[in-house]
Scaffold this active site. Structure first.
Site, PDB file in Angstrom:
ATOM      1  N   HIS A 376       0.984  -1.085  -0.004  1.00  0.00           N
ATOM      2  CA  HIS A 376      -0.037   0.159   0.011  1.00  0.00           C
ATOM      3  C   HIS A 376       1.003   1.324  -0.123  1.00  0.00           C
ATOM      4  O   HIS A 376       0.456   2.196   0.188  1.00  0.00           O
ATOM      5  CB  HIS A 376      -0.966  -0.202   1.317  1.00  0.00           C
ATOM      6  CG  HIS A 376      -2.221  -1.065   1.132  1.00  0.00           C
ATOM      7  ND1 HIS A 376      -3.390  -0.366   0.536  1.00  0.00           N
ATOM      8  CD2 HIS A 376      -2.311  -2.154   1.704  1.00  0.00           C
ATOM      9  CE1 HIS A 376      -4.150  -1.639   0.773  1.00  0.00           C
ATOM     10  NE2 HIS A 376      -3.571  -2.616   1.463  1.00  0.00           N
ATOM     11  N   LYS A 567      -8.053  13.960   5.140  1.00  0.00           N
ATOM     12  CA  LYS A 567      -7.233  12.852   5.330  1.00  0.00           C
ATOM     13  C   LYS A 567      -6.129  12.817   5.983  1.00  0.00           C
ATOM     14  O   LYS A 567      -5.912  13.881   6.690  1.00  0.00           O
ATOM     15  CB  LYS A 567      -6.489  12.554   3.725  1.00  0.00           C
ATOM     16  CG  LYS A 567      -5.765  13.693   3.265  1.00  0.00           C
ATOM     17  CD  LYS A 567      -5.491  13.525   1.773  1.00  0.00           C
ATOM     18  CE  LYS A 567      -6.701  13.893   0.761  1.00  0.00           C
ATOM     19  NZ  LYS A 567      -6.503  12.550  -0.218  1.00  0.00           N
ATOM     20  N   ARG A 568      -5.436  11.748   6.372  1.00  0.00           N
ATOM     21  CA  ARG A 568      -4.045  11.821   7.151  1.00  0.00           C
ATOM     22  C   ARG A 568      -3.463  12.763   6.909  1.00  0.00           C
ATOM     23  O   ARG A 568      -3.311  13.041   5.967  1.00  0.00           O
ATOM     24  CB  ARG A 568      -3.651  10.419   7.137  1.00  0.00           C
ATOM     25  CG  ARG A 568      -2.354  10.365   8.053  1.00  0.00           C
ATOM     26  CD  ARG A 568      -1.879   8.854   7.950  1.00  0.00           C
ATOM     27  NE  ARG A 568      -1.583   8.247   6.771  1.00  0.00           N
ATOM     28  CZ  ARG A 568      -0.489   8.252   5.984  1.00  0.00           C
ATOM     29  NH1 ARG A 568       0.647   8.689   6.713  1.00  0.00           N
ATOM     30  NH2 ARG A 568      -0.391   7.606   4.694  1.00  0.00           N
ATOM     31  N   LYS A 573       0.714  14.507   1.107  1.00  0.00           N
ATOM     32  CA  LYS A 573      -0.706  14.462   0.688  1.00  0.00           C
ATOM     33  C   LYS A 573      -0.858  16.076   0.408  1.00  0.00           C
ATOM     34  O   LYS A 573      -1.895  16.451   0.071  1.00  0.00           O
ATOM     35  CB  LYS A 573      -1.496  14.114   1.725  1.00  0.00           C
ATOM     36  CG  LYS A 573      -1.740  12.609   1.919  1.00  0.00           C
ATOM     37  CD  LYS A 573      -2.443  11.914   3.033  1.00  0.00           C
ATOM     38  CE  LYS A 573      -2.440  10.517   3.144  1.00  0.00           C
ATOM     39  NZ  LYS A 573      -3.012   9.675   2.032  1.00  0.00           N
ATOM     40  N   THR A 675      -8.495   6.306  -1.310  1.00  0.00           N
ATOM     41  CA  THR A 675     -10.129   6.093  -1.446  1.00  0.00           C
ATOM     42  C   THR A 675     -10.903   7.392  -1.253  1.00  0.00           C
ATOM     43  O   THR A 675     -12.056   6.830  -1.725  1.00  0.00           O
ATOM     44  CB  THR A 675     -10.269   4.794  -0.561  1.00  0.00           C
ATOM     45  OG1 THR A 675      -9.976   5.166   0.845  1.00  0.00           O
ATOM     46  CG2 THR A 675      -9.643   3.873  -0.915  1.00  0.00           C
ATOM     47  N   LYS A 679     -14.899   8.252  -2.743  1.00  0.00           N
ATOM     48  CA  LYS A 679     -15.928   8.294  -1.854  1.00  0.00           C
ATOM     49  C   LYS A 679     -16.566   9.874  -2.433  1.00  0.00           C
ATOM     50  O   LYS A 679     -17.951   9.896  -2.633  1.00  0.00           O
ATOM     51  CB  LYS A 679     -15.780   8.556  -0.352  1.00  0.00           C
ATOM     52  CG  LYS A 679     -15.464   7.182  -0.001  1.00  0.00           C
ATOM     53  CD  LYS A 679     -14.790   7.289   1.473  1.00  0.00           C
ATOM     54  CE  LYS A 679     -14.113   6.037   1.836  1.00  0.00           C
ATOM     55  NZ  LYS A 679     -13.035   6.238   3.105  1.00  0.00           N
TER      56      LYS A 679
END
Length: 833
Positions: A376, A567-568, A573, A675, A679
């Site tokens: 992952h 998100k984290r 990111k 993911t 969504k």
């Protein structure tokens, strides 16, 4: 004393022969009242909604239990091939709403509660999120086991029952403060303790070798400090099909909970020391491993998960087949969710050889034909590595087996590439250096028959980069399985108004076959349908405003563009890039550059790992910038910025229906899949993103004209890293210069001088791997395109419908079907409802 032996004169099946529980409103109300009054001991004077939630959860759980037992018996009778999903995380969220949806009794229960004067929504909100995961990895695992049950596949999930979740995030003076997330404080009505399936887990000690009666070398692991792994089972219902699979979570306990001699001697702390030491293993999800104690605890967690789960499966096998393992591989498959459970490769070898007497070749053949590994991450530092010394201390027998696996493996590599010492060093399971390290990802690859990535680009980069040597040795092992999300939770349950509109328009088949959403596409041209879609979205945005109003204490305009990044929090990111754009918008307003303005509410949420200094600084920056912007009268409703604290599954269920724009802005080549992007797309949000992870496939499905693409490609990032000069780029971009100047002059930290110096240094560093400055101009220009598109609400609504219509590929039902067809090869088992 009477004889208490339990003698049965009737066939044993009658002991459990009860009529099925009714699914009608009246029977559910009766069971609710019985639980509330008789089991929980409450009456009309109780004002806490928690007990009403528990009473309803018990009524629903009883109905799941009927189907759970039928599923277990069906699997047992068919003696079918089974798969086991090993994951350190299962981010389940709340169970009640999902269980009612999958049983098909939402409306019935709501009506029953209404007749009793109760609001179902209030009861649902009383359930705490299960603190069993951190982010995308755990949420993916939860979606996967939901889809396995819906597809009626015999799959059991195995994880750890953490007493405390990741942490509850509070924001104090703009900074993240971690508080304990004791999600089990009031117990968990959905789980069943199964102490009869407890297993003993070894740690420490040493090994001894002897020759058995047949002249074979045998190894014994002795003088160990053992703990017990006690299972707690949670039902996982499929969607209205009678199947209820099992999630089995292990809790660590001591072999001797209490030392009476120590207690009587007055040493009360020491009398329970063994209990406390054992229970620490499953006390907290992902303890901070910045120190040696933290590292040891993490390794203990991973081994307990692997050993208990494998012992469990083998015990079941031996109970049915004795010590004959000739068909074990044909009937069992273990899917390792990321590198954390990869110790299972060595542990299966230990169990087969040391406990069940198989020789090396037979044990290795079984292992390599039962293990499958999902990777992952593309970040090398995120791959598990453990000190050889720590391994020898905690798991000496496992270390010996890993050394032996490595010797056999390097022999195979040497036979393929004779004399290639560089390749041998690169591929060895043991990394040399000042301190030898065990490369756990390599162990997983060597011991598995399948290795998959989770998005097309991710898999390609694994094959060409991170695992290139292994791909050249075993190309057939590698495959791609693009991630997905379950449409039950992430559309049908979390966005009921939009789900109802879709069902009214194209039927309800999409709930189990998301590809049918493509039938929405023609309705994007229907003016009346667009109006209804727009109204549903506005309603979801208003609900999000209402949900967050008290917590955020700011006014949000429902007509503004809701620009969301949840998100984290991690540098790759790029929440930092997002806030730099917000500062740019603020600067434009202060300079009077507001012609043809699009009002925007930027909503950011996510947790930073407790030991991740830079991520926590970015959270502080976001909150400081928000404080300035939200209190500036010149800005007004043109721009709002809010950090939403304590992001979790139940929060995302409110957030994703209310988003207009989904920020998926990671540095290209760094995100495995993502993911959250799926969504948001499923709920009709448009994506602004790089060519990274599953963004690429989202753009392919929806078309470039309905996706806001920006930034460098993975190849361009790699090329630029050789000569990256962010300072020169800043000097050539007036907008970015003004943004950096606002940061340097302390505009957002006037009473906290210097607190953002490290962020500024990272932005300007030529060694910044996240390329924040390099993508700034493209990001700003693309955001301008977003603003123009949003001003044409009819066009935006059409694009929203097309995004939802194109999201069919991103269902975990499709993902799990791919896993099953290519890796697991299970036969679905129908359950008689």
């Amino acid at each position: 004393m009477p004889n208490r032996s339990f003698k049965k004169s009737k066939p044993k099946t009658t002991i459990c022969s009860l009529p099925g529980l009714g699914m009608d409103k009246k029977q559910i109300a009766v069971d609710f009242k019985r639980n509330y009054s008789h089991r929980l001991g409450r009456d009309e004077n109780c004002t806490s909604p928690h007990y009403a939630y528990e009473a309803l959860a018990l009524a629903i759980s009883d109905r799941l239990m009927e189907r759970w037992k039928r599923t277990y018996n069906a699997y047992k009778e068919q003696d079918c091939r089974k798969a086991y999903y090993l994951s350190m995380e299962f981010l389940m969220g709340r169970t009640l709403s999902n269980a009612m949806l999958n049983l098909g009794i939402n409306d019935t229960v709501e009506s029953a509660m209404y007749d009793l004067g109760l609001e179902l929504e209030e009861l649902i909100e009383s359930e705490p999120d299960a603190g069993l995961g951190n982010g995308g990895l755990g949420r993916l695992a939860a979606c996967f086991i939901d889809s396995c049950a819906t597809l009626q596949l015999p799959v059991t999930g195995y994880g750890l029952r953490y007493e405390y979740g990741m942490f509850s995030q509070a924001i104090i003076n703009g900074e993240q403060v971690e508080k304990p997330d004791h999600w089990l404080r009031n117990g968990n009505v959905w789980e069943i303790e199964r102490p009869e399936y407890t297993h003993r887990i070894k740690f420490g000690g040493h090994t001894e070798t002897h020759i058995d009666e047949q002249g074979n070398k045998r190894v014994c692991w002795v003088d160990t400090h053992d703990v017990l792994a006690v299972p707690f089972d949670t039902p996982i219902p499929g969607y209205q099909n009678g199947t209820v699979n099992t999630l089995r979570l292990w809790k660590a306990t001591a072999t001797d909970v209490f030392d009476l001699q120590e207690f009587n001697a007055g040493d009360y702390a020491e009398s329970v020391a063994a209990k406390n030491t054992a229970e620490n293993i499953t006390m907290v999800l992902y303890p901070n491993d910045a120190n040696e104690n933290g590292k040891a605890l993490r390794l203990r967690q991973q081994y307990l998960l692997a050993s208990a789960s494998l012992q469990d499966v083998i015990a079941n096998w031996v109970g049915r087949n004795g010590n004959d393992f000739s068909e074990f591989a044909a009937n069992n498959c273990f899917q390792l969710n990321d590198t954390h459970p990869s110790i299972a490769v060595a542990e299966l070898m230990r169990l087969l050889m040391d406990i069940h007497g198989l020789d090396w070749d037979k044990a290795w053949s079984i292992t390599r034909n039962t293990m499958a590994y999902t990777n992952h991450t593309l970040l090398p530092e995120a791959l598990e590595r453990w000190s050889v010394n720590l391994f020898k201390q905690l798991l000496p027998r496992l270390m010996e087996i890993i050394f032996d696996i490595n010797a056999h493996f390097l022999s195979e590599v040497s036979a393929r590439w004779p004399g290639d010492r560089g390749r041998l060093a690169r591929m060895s399971l043991i990394e040399e250096g000042s301190e030898q390290q065990v490369r756990m990802a390599y162990l997983a690859i060597v011991g598995s028959y399948s290795v998959n990535g989770v998005a097309a680009l991710h898999t390609k980069l694994l094959q060409q980069g991170l695992f290139r040597d292994f791909y050249e040795l075993w190309p057939a092992k590698f495959n791609n399985k693009t991630n997905g999300v379950t449409p039950r939770r992430w559309l049908a349950a979390c966005n009921p108004e939009q789900a109802a509109l879709i069902t009214e328009t194209i039927g309800d088949g999409w709930v189990t076959d998301l590809s049918l959403l493509k039938n929405l596409k023609p309705y994007a041209e229907d003016e009346l349908f667009r109006k209804r879609w727009y109204d549903v979205q506005q309603s979801a945005k208003q609900k999000l405003i209402d949900y967050k109003k008290q917590e955020l204490n700011i006014d949000l305009d429902v007509n503004a563009l809701f620009d969301v990044q949840v998100k984290r929090v991690h540098e790759y990111k790029r929440q930092l890039l997002n806030v730099l754009h917000v500062i740019h918008l603020y600067d434009r307003i202060k300079r009077g550059d507001t012609a043809n303005w699009t009002s925007r509410c930027v909503l950011i949420g996510g947790k930073a790992a407790p030991g991740y200094y830079m991520a926590k600084k970015i959270i502080k920056l976001i909150n400081n910038v928000a404080s300035v912007i939200n209190h500036d009268p010149d800005v007004g409703l043109r721009l709002k910025l809010a950090f939403m604290p304590n992001y979790r599954v139940s929060a995302m269920e409110k957030i994703c229906p209310g988003a207009d724009l989904s920020e998926q802005i990671s540095t290209a080549g760094k995100e495995a899949s993502g993911t959250g992007n799926m969504k948001f797309m499923m709920n009709g949000a448009l994506t602004i993103g790089t060519l990274d992870g599953a963004n690429i496939e989202i753009r392919e499905e929806v078309g470039d004209e309905n996706f806001f693409l920006f930034g460098l490609t993975e190849e361009q990032v790699e090329e630029m890293s050789r000569h990256y000069d962010p300072v020169a780029m800043i000097s050539q971009d007036d907008d970015l210069q003004r943004v950096i100047n606002l940061l340097e002059c302390g505009h957002f930290n006037q009473f906290e001088p210097g607190i953002f110096d490290d962020i500024l240094a990272s932005i300007k560093s030529p060694h910044d791997p996240w390329m924040t400055v390099a993508d700034f101009r493209s990001f700003v220009d693309t955001q301008k395109r977003v603003e123009i598109a949003y001003q044409d609400q009819d066009r935006w609504t059409k694009m929203s419908i097309l995004n939802c219509a194109a999201s069919g590929k991103f269902s975990t039902d499709r993902t799990i079907t791919d896993y099953n067809n290519d890796i697991w090869k299970l036969t679905p088992v129908s359950i008689n409802c």
